[in-house]
Design an enzyme around this catalytic site. Structure first.
Site, PDB file in Angstrom:
ATOM      1  N   GLU A   1      -5.123   1.744   2.759  1.00 49.29           N
ATOM      2  CA  GLU A   1      -5.153   0.589   3.224  1.00 49.29           C
ATOM      3  C   GLU A   1      -5.294   1.101   5.090  1.00 49.29           C
ATOM      4  O   GLU A   1      -5.966   0.202   5.909  1.00 49.29           O
ATOM      5  CB  GLU A   1      -3.729  -0.307   3.167  1.00 49.29           C
ATOM      6  CG  GLU A   1      -3.439  -1.634   4.029  1.00 49.29           C
ATOM      7  CD  GLU A   1      -3.083  -1.558   5.386  1.00 49.29           C
ATOM      8  OE1 GLU A   1      -2.981  -2.793   6.007  1.00 49.29           O
ATOM      9  OE2 GLU A   1      -2.723  -0.462   5.669  1.00 49.29           O
ATOM     10  N   GLU A   2      -4.623   1.918   5.235  1.00 47.68           N
ATOM     11  CA  GLU A   2      -4.689   2.518   6.887  1.00 47.68           C
ATOM     12  C   GLU A   2      -5.849   2.864   7.387  1.00 47.68           C
ATOM     13  O   GLU A   2      -6.099   2.634   8.612  1.00 47.68           O
ATOM     14  CB  GLU A   2      -3.629   3.447   7.023  1.00 47.68           C
ATOM     15  CG  GLU A   2      -2.133   3.146   6.762  1.00 47.68           C
ATOM     16  CD  GLU A   2      -1.488   2.428   7.765  1.00 47.68           C
ATOM     17  OE1 GLU A   2      -2.371   1.693   8.602  1.00 47.68           O
ATOM     18  OE2 GLU A   2      -0.379   2.026   7.280  1.00 47.68           O
TER      19      GLU A   2
ATOM     20  N   HIS B   1       3.658   3.645  12.690  1.00 47.34           N
ATOM     21  CA  HIS B   1       2.615   4.278  13.055  1.00 47.34           C
ATOM     22  C   HIS B   1       3.130   5.540  13.902  1.00 47.34           C
ATOM     23  O   HIS B   1       2.230   6.248  14.834  1.00 47.34           O
ATOM     24  CB  HIS B   1       1.317   3.766  13.487  1.00 47.34           C
ATOM     25  CG  HIS B   1       0.419   2.834  12.666  1.00 47.34           C
ATOM     26  ND1 HIS B   1      -0.720   2.469  12.548  1.00 47.34           N
ATOM     27  CD2 HIS B   1       1.068   2.012  11.367  1.00 47.34           C
ATOM     28  CE1 HIS B   1      -1.101   1.975  11.428  1.00 47.34           C
ATOM     29  NE2 HIS B   1      -0.189   1.396  10.984  1.00 47.34           N
TER      30      HIS B   1
ATOM     31  N   HIS C   1       0.864  -1.248  -0.138  1.00 45.77           N
ATOM     32  CA  HIS C   1       0.026  -0.053   0.064  1.00 45.77           C
ATOM     33  C   HIS C   1       0.694   1.026   0.016  1.00 45.77           C
ATOM     34  O   HIS C   1       1.896   1.481   0.636  1.00 45.77           O
ATOM     35  CB  HIS C   1      -1.104  -0.001   1.015  1.00 45.77           C
ATOM     36  CG  HIS C   1      -0.430  -0.072   2.581  1.00 45.77           C
ATOM     37  ND1 HIS C   1      -0.209   1.458   3.078  1.00 45.77           N
ATOM     38  CD2 HIS C   1       0.012  -0.966   3.494  1.00 45.77           C
ATOM     39  CE1 HIS C   1       0.326   0.955   4.235  1.00 45.77           C
ATOM     40  NE2 HIS C   1       0.291  -0.325   4.611  1.00 45.77           N
TER      41      HIS C   1
ATOM     42  N   ASP D   1       6.112   1.938   6.665  1.00 48.83           N
ATOM     43  CA  ASP D   1       4.651   1.110   6.610  1.00 48.83           C
ATOM     44  C   ASP D   1       3.971   2.045   5.678  1.00 48.83           C
ATOM     45  O   ASP D   1       3.292   3.273   6.183  1.00 48.83           O
ATOM     46  CB  ASP D   1       4.240   1.261   7.905  1.00 48.83           C
ATOM     47  CG  ASP D   1       2.881   0.513   7.932  1.00 48.83           C
ATOM     48  OD1 ASP D   1       2.380   0.283   6.775  1.00 48.83           O
ATOM     49  OD2 ASP D   1       1.964   0.599   8.892  1.00 48.83           O
TER      50      ASP D   1
END
Lengths: 331, 341
Positions: free
Chosen positions: B198-199, B309, B60, B170
């Site tokens: 995606e997140e 994150h 992603h 990420d």
């Protein structure tokens, strides 16, 4: 039916590793189906052709999986650390016996000092290994286990065991397939995987079958035990025709069709209005352009972990109504 | 440097324009077809010399970020999360807002102005503001408006021994693995899917998988590494430097056992270090892909990432390179008929 329910319920099939139950069901349906296959996510799909010229595709489905624990780490001591697979409360698992699909047995303990502190992260499973090497010769990280529990008959016709949700539904589906033969339409039975973790298996299988009608078989926790919550479903009072659950409102004409069929066939039934549970029916209604779906549930008294009770009269009523609904299909 | 270009590009969920363009420039010359779908997923296809099986690699493009929701009269900006961010990591962090990269700092009132019970709790979103140095609401509106998005202002940097930090490993590290992979030739058709959103709930990957209709899918991620003081080894999830991590289960998938066994044997045969991601937490695009259409045989390989994150994420460059190698060897094994046939 008693023998089949016993065999299925005693087998180990945590969501994501349903091999053992799938093997039993494959053997059970093989003599009664025209075609049997397993799809890429592990659903077992058995089809029985109808006799009509203009045939509809009818789908009957029951999920094979049950909650479990997944091994995430092996200690040097040989004890196993686990994570939950739809496993509810960690505290209830302490002291239980578990079994892996390869037959390895273990017992669940915890490093927590009091019941209130029990979490999945402080559960340990002891399979009797004396070190890590011994443990990993039988169980690998990523393997999963379920409760180990035998089936017993209480009062005549009332069985107790684990995983009646939904091995009872699986047994019903096998019996329905056995009784079919002269129906007009094609009937495909999907024994689905991974219902407990979010109705996952049913989606790809229904996409492939493209049914005109779906009928879901599942267990429902009855409301006739202390503290069970408000639910007008009783064990021994007949098959439960689903009206709604967390993920579905059964279309009115389908619910009414099932009620009419029950009345016509003289099957004892009750209505399931169930805001506290879910089934594959909700997922089925959203596959492709939306599959018209109804659902029948077998009432289960849930007295605790691995202590479900089913009345065989309800199981027989469910078989009878499912057969009537598929044979008489005219929606 | 590829990792620098990818990790420093902006790509909040739903606002992946910049990172998509950056990746497009990197891959266009290697693909037979490159296109964008209605969600914004970037899809590159390489045909190979055989009809199948068709493999989808997916990473992603989006990153956790924030969105400006309101501008106070004093010119400070209120905001909300896009994706999962722990409020405790926000205070005092520099950010950059929008295409023009307006610099700002996340601030709050100092501790001596907090009531005793407030000091016991992390400072929540309702008390945090982004300060862009504006004198008033009118002044601030010259530079930003509600709906603008912001990302952490962290530069890519290689630090210590074979480690790198950035704001967005990420999942830019997964994107980078795919960029390196598309440069190689394979006999089987390979689809390189760079997914959006995606997140915020695995939204892009479902349509991407439906459209491209693969037989096999491998999702590439940057995943949690909690190999840190205070965590027990059985809660590490992954450890930096111990190789690509293979998933067993998360909140969106129970991973296919045949796929897992196959990945292990590919790694072992090629002497590539690997580890098992030993947690059941999290979730990624494989959750959508494996249920697409009639089902797709799917697996996940991740580069372990500390401080995920959060503004400064850390990876091991050895893990990154071993992941590139493992993905190539995996595709070679599919060429040789090694999985799902």
């Amino acid at each position: 039916m008693k023998e089949l329910i016993t065999k299925l319920a005693e087998a180990c099939a945590p969501a994501g590793n349903e091999d053992n139950v799938r093997a039993l069901l494959k053997e059970a349906v093989a003599p009664h189906a025209d075609e049997v296959r397993v799809d890429v996510v592990g659903n077992l799909i058995a089809t029985k052709k109808g006799t009509g010229t203009d045939r509809k595709q009818l789908l009957l489905t029951a999920h094979m999986d049950e909650p479990g624990l997944l091994v995430v780490y092996v200690e040097e001591s040989g004890l196993l650390r686990v994570g939950p697979i739809a496993a509810g409360e960690a505290a209830y698992l302490v002291g239980q016996r578990v079994v892996f699909p390869n037959g390895t047995v273990g017992v669940v303990g915890t490093e927590a000092k009091s019941p209130g502190d029990v979490q999945f992260s402080n559960l340990v499973i002891d399979i009797g290994a004396t070190n890590k090497e011994e443990a990993t010769s039988r169980v690998q990280i990523g393997d999963s286990c379920t409760l180990q529990q035998t089936v017993a008959e209480l009062f005549p016709g009332r069985l107790t065991g684990k995983a009646f949700d939904n091995r009872v539904g699986c047994a019903v589906a096998v019996e329905v397939l056995k009784q079919l033969g002269n129906q007009t339409h094609d009937v495909t039975v999907v024994f689905s995987v991974q219902q407990q973790v979010g109705n996952r298996g049913i989606k790809p299988s229904a996409f492939a079958v493209e049914p005109d009608f779906g009928l879901v078989l599942d267990g429902v926790r009855s409301g006739d035990t202390p503290g069970a919550g408000r639910l007008e479903v009783k064990a021994g009072a007949g098959v439960a025709i689903k009206v709604m659950d967390q993920r579905v409102l059964i279309p009115g004409h389908i619910k009414n069709y099932l009620i009419e069929q029950a009345e016509a066939a003289g099957v004892a039934f009750q209505l399931e209005v169930n805001p506290d549970a879910q089934s594959d029916a909700g997922a089925l209604l959203q596959v492709q352009a939306g599959i018209p779906t109804g659902a029948l549930s077998v009432p289960l008294r849930v007295n605790g972990l691995g202590a479900e009770v089913v009345d065989l009269k309800d199981v027989e009523a469910t078989v009878k109504l499912a057969v009537a609904a598929l044979v008489g299909y005219n929606l | 440097m590829l990792l620098k270009r990818l990790t420093e590009a902006m790509g909040p969920s739903g606002y992946e324009d910049e990172i998509r363009q950056v990746i497009y420039e990197e891959i266009r010359q290697y693909a037979d077809r490159v296109y964008t779908d209605s969600m914004g997923n970037l899809i590159a296809e390489k045909d190979g010399t055989r009809p199948g099986p068709k493999v989808l690699l997916c990473a992603h493009m989006d990153e956790v970020s924030v969105m400006i929701t309101h501008i106070d009269n004093n010119g400070l900006l209120q905001f909300r999360h896009i994706g999962g961010i722990d409020d405790r990591i926000l205070l005092s962090k520099p950010v950059m807002i929008g295409e023009k990269r307006i610099p700002g700092v996340i601030g709050s009132k100092p501790p001596h102005h907090q009531k005793p019970d407030e000091r016991k709790n992390p400072v929540g979103l309702s008390q945090l503001r982004i300060d862009i140095g504006a004198k008033s609401r009118e002044d601030a509106l010259k530079y930003v408006k509600p709906g603008d998005v912001a990302v952490f202002a962290t530069e890519y940097e290689e630090i210590g021994h074979r480690r790198a930090k950035s704001k967005s490993f990420d999942d830019r590290v997964g994107c980078a693995v795919m960029v390196e992979t598309i440069k190689k030739q394979f006999d089987v058709p390979v689809v390189f899917g760079f997914a959006v959103q995606e997140e915020i709930g695995l939204r892009g990957a479902g349509p991407l998988a439906y459209r491209t209709n693969p037989d096999i899918s491998l999702v590439l991620e940057g995943t949690l590494a909690a190999d840190l003081p205070g965590a027990a080894p059985h809660g590490y999830a992954t450890e930096l430097g111990k190789g690509p991590a293979l998933s067993i289960m998360d909140g969106s998938s129970i991973h296919n056992r045949e796929f897992l066994a196959h990945m292990k044997s590919v790694a072992e045969q090629n002497e590539i270090p690997y580890q098992i991601r030993n947690t059941t937490a999290g979730g990624n695009d494989a959750g959508r892909i494996h249920l697409s259409r009639e089902g797709v045989l799917s697996g996940v390989v991740s580069v372990p990432t500390r401080y995920i994150h959060a503004p400064a994420q850390l990876i091991s460059l050895d893990d990154y390179e071993n992941t590139i190698l493992l993905v190539e060897k995996f595709l070679r094994s599919v060429e040789q008929g090694g999985l799902g046939q």
